[in-house]
Design a protein around this motif. Structure first.
Motif, PDB file in Angstrom:
ATOM      1  N   ARG A  69       0.816  -1.222   0.000  1.00 31.82           N
ATOM      2  CA  ARG A  69       0.000   0.000   0.000  1.00 31.82           C
ATOM      3  C   ARG A  69       0.845   1.266   0.000  1.00 31.82           C
ATOM      4  O   ARG A  69       0.385   2.321  -0.458  1.00 31.82           O
ATOM      5  N   LEU A  70       2.065   1.176   0.551  1.00 24.52           N
ATOM      6  CA  LEU A  70       2.917   2.359   0.644  1.00 24.52           C
ATOM      7  C   LEU A  70       3.974   2.421  -0.452  1.00 24.52           C
ATOM      8  O   LEU A  70       4.852   3.286  -0.429  1.00 24.52           O
ATOM      9  N   ARG A  71       3.876   1.530  -1.432  1.00 27.72           N
ATOM     10  CA  ARG A  71       4.848   1.519  -2.529  1.00 27.72           C
ATOM     11  C   ARG A  71       4.830   2.870  -3.247  1.00 27.72           C
ATOM     12  O   ARG A  71       3.783   3.407  -3.591  1.00 27.72           O
ATOM     13  N   GLY A  72       6.015   3.425  -3.426  1.00 31.26           N
ATOM     14  CA  GLY A  72       6.130   4.700  -4.117  1.00 31.26           C
ATOM     15  C   GLY A  72       6.064   5.917  -3.216  1.00 31.26           C
ATOM     16  O   GLY A  72       6.254   7.042  -3.679  1.00 31.26           O
ATOM     17  N   THR A  73       5.807   5.707  -1.907  1.00 32.22           N
ATOM     18  CA  THR A  73       5.707   6.844  -0.988  1.00 32.22           C
ATOM     19  C   THR A  73       7.051   7.216  -0.365  1.00 32.22           C
ATOM     20  O   THR A  73       7.177   8.281   0.248  1.00 32.22           O
ATOM     21  N   GLY A  74       8.029   6.323  -0.465  1.00 34.83           N
ATOM     22  CA  GLY A  74       9.317   6.568   0.163  1.00 34.83           C
ATOM     23  C   GLY A  74       9.394   6.092   1.600  1.00 34.83           C
ATOM     24  O   GLY A  74      10.435   6.240   2.251  1.00 34.83           O
TER      25      GLY A  74
END
Length: 391
Positions: A69-74
């Motif tokens: 779910r947090l992929r790409g958020t850093g």
């Protein structure tokens, strides 16, 4: 410059309110790391709002879902006890808010002290089970352990007024059953026990408030936080929950801390100490209150308080056993398997069977805690037969 903090137990009641305080002061705090047990939904929302460098879920499957779910958020995602340890020792963090239920976070909290962080302690079990170790380590390392509990924050704010302290008074609302008989208390349901008259807390703390075990644990906490003798710590019932604690000095002067029943106040004071910042909370109107009531607790109806004093005075691993046995007994009650009045009986039995040992290292504490949980499960099962709440 924003102060970097880590919140252990971010999805629980204390963790959520800590993040409310952070949100109320944009730019003054930076959430560097969040850690929790298994609440993927809430952790996802928290991570997307506060953008920590690290997010941790103890549950491996939950952590895997969180990472997706947090992929790409850093936001980096870790799992397990190693993840909690990483969150507690993250470089750049000044303060770790310890709000995880139980003592699983104890190694991480000790590691945080070792890595130069201060601790805002919002978890009763840590100081109850390992107060000597935590406070001893903090003293050696010259780190601060700041109280978050409303009562201990109140004591903290009333101390250092000059002269020797004669007595510290911790107040208790008395919970939802303060006027019930033992027979009536034996018949209450978990749903009734979770309806606290003044505070909004997690299920475990709310049930502990109903049995007064919560106050007993706070007595042990106060002993460690403020280096007090048990004979100098008193508990009074105060239904309005306006006076959170009082400190009596040798000349007879009595200093009291008053405030609304809102945990954001002591949380914020721990985060901002020694400064005191504005906070948008309900202000007390003393004229509207009209009167404040105080009375002594009835230990016959609330034996958990006396059990806590007994375990605290016995010392060693006894407080850890008290805390662990209570955890299990509360779990059984909330599951509808035993009556509320059996909680004290389970704890008393486990304490009676325990062979105390010195609590001067992590291994001894964890071993006693683990034994007490196992033994409490067996004892509690014995109370299930014939219980009116058996599921």
């Amino acid at each position: 410059m924003a102060r970097e903090i880590t919140v252990l137990g971010s999805t629980g009641s204390m963790g959520r309110q800590t993040l409310e305080v952070v949100a109320a002061h944009p730019g003054r705090f930076k959430v560097a790391a969040l850690a929790a047990a298994r609440n993927v939904e809430l952790m996802t929302a928290q991570a997307k709002r506060f953008h920590p460098r690290l997010a941790v879920l103890l549950d491996p499957a939950g952590a895997q879902e969180l990472a997706s779910r947090l992929r790409g958020t850093g936001v980096r995602v870790l799992t397990g006890d190693e993840g909690v340890l990483a969150a507690a020792t993250l470089e750049g963090v000044e303060l770790v808010v310890a709000a995880m239920v139980g003592i699983r976070s104890l190694p991480a909290v000790l590691a945080a002290l070792e890595s130069g962080k201060d601790i805002a302690i919002a978890n009763k079990e840590l100081l109850v089970a390992a107060g000597d170790v935590i406070m001893g380590r903090a003293h050696t390392l010259k780190r601060r352990v700041l109280p978050v509990d409303s009562e201990h924050s109140a004591i903290f704010q009333c101390l250092n007024r000059g002269g020797p302290v004669e007595e510290v008074i911790i107040t208790a609302s008395g919970g939802p059953f303060r006027d019930k008989t033992l027979e009536e208390m034996a018949a209450v349901t978990p749903e009734e026990a979770l309806q606290h008259p003044t505070w909004v807390m997690g299920p475990k703390v709310t049930v502990d408030s109903a049995t007064l075990m919560n106050k007993g644990l706070e007595v042990i906490e106060a002993k460690h936080l403020f280096n007090l003798d048990y004979d100098r710590i008193t508990v009074l019932i105060h239904p309005q929950s306006v006076v959170h604690a009082l400190v009596r000095y040798g000349d007879g002067s009595l200093f009291a801390h008053l405030g609304p029943a809102d945990m954001r106040l002591p949380i914020q004071y721990a985060l901002t100490w020694p400064e005191r910042w504005e906070l948008n909370v309900r202000k007390l109107d003393l004229a509207d209150l009209g009167h404040l009531d105080f009375s002594h607790p009835d230990v016959k109806r609330f034996p958990c308080l006396e059990l806590a004093y007994h375990a605290g005075r016995a010392g060693g691993t006894c407080p850890a056993v008290l805390s662990a046995a209570d955890e299990v007994a509360v779990e059984f009650f909330l599951a509808g398997k035993i009556p509320l009045t059996a909680i004290s009986q389970v704890v008393a039995r486990v304490l009676e069977e325990h062979r105390p040992a010195a609590a001067d290292d992590l291994e001894a504490i964890l071993a006693a805690y683990s034994w007490a949980r196992r033994r409490a499960e067996v004892v509690a099962e014995g109370f299930c037969k014939g219980s009116p709440h058996k599921g």
